[in-house]
Design an enzyme around this catalytic site. Sequence first.
Site, mmCIF file in Angstrom:
data_model
loop_
_atom_site.group_PDB
_atom_site.id
_atom_site.type_symbol
_atom_site.label_atom_id
_atom_site.label_comp_id
_atom_site.label_asym_id
_atom_site.label_seq_id
_atom_site.Cartn_x
_atom_site.Cartn_y
_atom_site.Cartn_z
ATOM 1 N N ASP A 131 -6.692 -6.104 4.829
ATOM 2 C CA ASP A 131 -6.083 -4.778 4.770
ATOM 3 C C ASP A 131 -6.028 -4.154 6.163
ATOM 4 O O ASP A 131 -7.058 -3.809 6.742
ATOM 5 C CB ASP A 131 -6.913 -3.896 3.817
ATOM 6 C CG ASP A 131 -6.293 -2.527 3.606
ATOM 7 O OD1 ASP A 131 -5.195 -2.270 4.135
ATOM 8 O OD2 ASP A 131 -6.925 -1.711 2.896
ATOM 9 N N GLY A 132 -4.801 -3.997 6.671
ATOM 10 C CA GLY A 132 -4.607 -3.286 7.924
ATOM 11 C C GLY A 132 -3.828 -4.081 8.953
ATOM 12 O O GLY A 132 -4.245 -5.163 9.367
ATOM 13 N N GLY A 133 -2.669 -3.561 9.316
ATOM 14 C CA GLY A 133 -1.886 -4.187 10.373
ATOM 15 C C GLY A 133 -1.240 -5.511 9.985
ATOM 16 O O GLY A 133 -0.862 -6.288 10.864
ATOM 17 N N SER A 186 0.838 -1.198 0.000
ATOM 18 C CA SER A 186 0.000 0.000 0.000
ATOM 19 C C SER A 186 0.873 1.248 0.000
ATOM 20 O O SER A 186 1.636 1.475 0.944
ATOM 21 C CB SER A 186 -0.892 0.019 1.238
ATOM 22 O OG SER A 186 -1.391 1.333 1.434
ATOM 23 N N MET A 198 -11.979 4.952 -0.321
ATOM 24 C CA MET A 198 -12.595 5.258 0.974
ATOM 25 C C MET A 198 -13.238 6.621 0.823
ATOM 26 O O MET A 198 -12.787 7.624 1.392
ATOM 27 C CB MET A 198 -11.517 5.231 2.077
ATOM 28 C CG MET A 198 -11.072 3.808 2.399
ATOM 29 S SD MET A 198 -9.492 3.755 3.239
ATOM 30 C CE MET A 198 -8.394 3.702 1.841
ATOM 31 N N ASP A 256 -4.710 3.661 -1.865
ATOM 32 C CA ASP A 256 -5.745 4.084 -0.919
ATOM 33 C C ASP A 256 -6.189 5.518 -1.180
ATOM 34 O O ASP A 256 -5.418 6.454 -0.958
ATOM 35 C CB ASP A 256 -5.196 4.000 0.512
ATOM 36 C CG ASP A 256 -5.052 2.567 0.995
ATOM 37 O OD1 ASP A 256 -6.044 1.828 0.925
ATOM 38 O OD2 ASP A 256 -3.949 2.201 1.442
ATOM 39 N N MET A 267 -8.705 8.509 -0.107
ATOM 40 C CA MET A 267 -9.553 8.938 1.020
ATOM 41 C C MET A 267 -10.023 10.372 0.798
ATOM 42 O O MET A 267 -9.232 11.208 0.363
ATOM 43 C CB MET A 267 -8.743 8.895 2.319
ATOM 44 C CG MET A 267 -8.066 7.574 2.563
ATOM 45 S SD MET A 267 -7.060 7.677 4.058
ATOM 46 C CE MET A 267 -6.347 6.047 4.084
ATOM 47 N N GLY A 285 1.290 -1.875 4.230
ATOM 48 C CA GLY A 285 1.770 -0.518 4.022
ATOM 49 C C GLY A 285 3.024 -0.268 4.826
ATOM 50 O O GLY A 285 4.144 -0.311 4.327
ATOM 51 N N HIS A 301 -1.465 -1.486 -4.027
ATOM 52 C CA HIS A 301 -2.708 -1.115 -3.342
ATOM 53 C C HIS A 301 -2.714 0.410 -3.183
ATOM 54 O O HIS A 301 -1.786 0.987 -2.607
ATOM 55 C CB HIS A 301 -2.768 -1.817 -1.990
ATOM 56 C CG HIS A 301 -4.032 -1.601 -1.241
ATOM 57 N ND1 HIS A 301 -5.180 -2.348 -1.462
ATOM 58 C CD2 HIS A 301 -4.365 -0.717 -0.266
ATOM 59 C CE1 HIS A 301 -6.141 -1.941 -0.648
ATOM 60 N NE2 HIS A 301 -5.672 -0.935 0.083
ATOM 61 N N GLY A 329 -2.911 4.330 8.127
ATOM 62 C CA GLY A 329 -1.925 3.255 8.119
ATOM 63 C C GLY A 329 -1.267 3.133 9.487
ATOM 64 O O GLY A 329 -1.513 3.946 10.386
ATOM 65 N N GLY A 330 -0.454 2.100 9.645
ATOM 66 C CA GLY A 330 0.371 1.968 10.836
ATOM 67 C C GLY A 330 -0.340 1.603 12.115
ATOM 68 O O GLY A 330 0.198 1.808 13.201
ATOM 69 N N GLY A 377 -8.904 4.168 7.284
ATOM 70 C CA GLY A 377 -8.504 5.558 7.101
ATOM 71 C C GLY A 377 -7.092 5.906 7.518
ATOM 72 O O GLY A 377 -6.618 6.994 7.210
ATOM 73 N N MET A 399 -11.356 -5.130 6.186
ATOM 74 C CA MET A 399 -10.508 -4.178 6.917
ATOM 75 C C MET A 399 -10.228 -4.732 8.311
ATOM 76 O O MET A 399 -11.152 -5.138 9.016
ATOM 77 C CB MET A 399 -11.203 -2.823 7.049
ATOM 78 C CG MET A 399 -11.323 -2.020 5.761
ATOM 79 S SD MET A 399 -9.747 -1.691 4.945
ATOM 80 C CE MET A 399 -8.838 -0.866 6.254
ATOM 81 N N HIS A 408 -8.446 1.250 -3.689
ATOM 82 C CA HIS A 408 -9.351 1.122 -2.542
ATOM 83 C C HIS A 408 -9.962 2.495 -2.262
ATOM 84 O O HIS A 408 -9.298 3.372 -1.724
ATOM 85 C CB HIS A 408 -8.514 0.605 -1.355
ATOM 86 C CG HIS A 408 -9.273 0.464 -0.073
ATOM 87 N ND1 HIS A 408 -8.641 0.266 1.132
ATOM 88 C CD2 HIS A 408 -10.605 0.490 0.211
ATOM 89 C CE1 HIS A 408 -9.551 0.165 2.094
ATOM 90 N NE2 HIS A 408 -10.753 0.316 1.560
HETATM 91 C C1 DX5 Z 1 -6.151 2.006 5.793
HETATM 92 C C2 DX5 Z 1 -5.740 1.590 4.400
HETATM 93 C C3 DX5 Z 1 -4.655 0.572 4.373
HETATM 94 C C4 DX5 Z 1 -3.347 1.031 4.974
HETATM 95 C C5 DX5 Z 1 -2.692 -0.163 5.606
HETATM 96 O O1 DX5 Z 1 -7.432 2.528 5.774
HETATM 97 O O2 DX5 Z 1 -6.829 1.046 3.702
HETATM 98 O O3 DX5 Z 1 -4.456 0.070 3.067
HETATM 99 O O4 DX5 Z 1 -2.463 1.588 4.052
HETATM 100 O O5 DX5 Z 1 -1.545 0.243 6.265
HETATM 101 P P1 DX5 Z 1 -0.779 -0.702 7.287
HETATM 102 O O6 DX5 Z 1 -0.287 -1.896 6.504
HETATM 103 O O7 DX5 Z 1 0.306 0.160 7.779
HETATM 104 O O8 DX5 Z 1 -1.761 -1.098 8.353
HETATM 105 ZN ZN ZN Z 2 -6.492 0.017 1.785
#
Ligand code: DX5
Ligand code: ZN
Length: 221
Positions: free
Chosen positions: A173-175, A6, A66, A33, A35, A195, A31, A142-143, A140, A135, A64
């Site tokens: 997607d996420g963590g 991502s 959002m 994102d 927003m 990400g 990927h 990352g990290g 919304g 998700m 993706h």
């Molecule tokens: C969050 C995004 C993710 C994000 C994931 O809403 O949709 O794609 O970039 O980031 P990590 O891998 O750091 O959780």
């Molecule tokens: Zn995403």
Amino acid sequence: MKLAPSILAADFCILGQQVKQVQDAGAQILHVDVMDGTFVPSISFGFPIIASLRKQTDMMFDVHLMITEPERYVERFAKAGADLITVHVEACKNVHRTLRRIRQTGCKVGIALHPQTPIQNVYPYLELVDQVTVMTVNTGFGGQQYIEECTEKIIELRNEIDYRRLPIDIEVDGGVKLDNAEMILDAGATVLVAGSAIFKDDIHQNVTNFLTKLKKYEDKV
Ligand code: DX5
Ligand code: ZN
């Protein structure tokens, strides 16, 4: 089993270089994102970034969205270079119509849901999509840390998809990190978004580590 880095976690000053690094290391999906500051609190980027990247790489762009009422923009994202467009089940005025409209652009079709949304909410649309994005952090940002309770949703979705014999990918997607990847694959995921685990320190090495892990997992099952 696929990896989708991502770019939300990338350094936008050198975005092109970093995308080249993940591609050279063997990642096939990017990927992306998007927003809008309304559907989620953050604002990321839009068409110009995608169009610029499109000129540089033939990686598959997994976009993706959002954003609220994504139906308004699907043609423009397709034109900018998306290969797969994912909309949130919570964001659409009319989910069926939105998914049909994505299909008409020639892009692959995805549907996503927040960690708090019951997995059953996407079941009416499984026949219309190529991928479901589960998700596993608050949408919304990352990290963040993977929300353990979401694993059960992945398992339920995997069972439903297998029961209906649908050729759908489950994207998580996420963590996602190296040390929880196997557990997430065990639950039934086929695409891992990462990400912050990719875009820090040695990007090439991070991608290699993930791809090695995926390969080992495939060989095992
Ligand atoms: C969050 C995004 C993710 C994000 C994931 O809403 O949709 O794609 O970039 O980031 P990590 O891998 O750091 O959780
Ligand atoms: Zn995403």
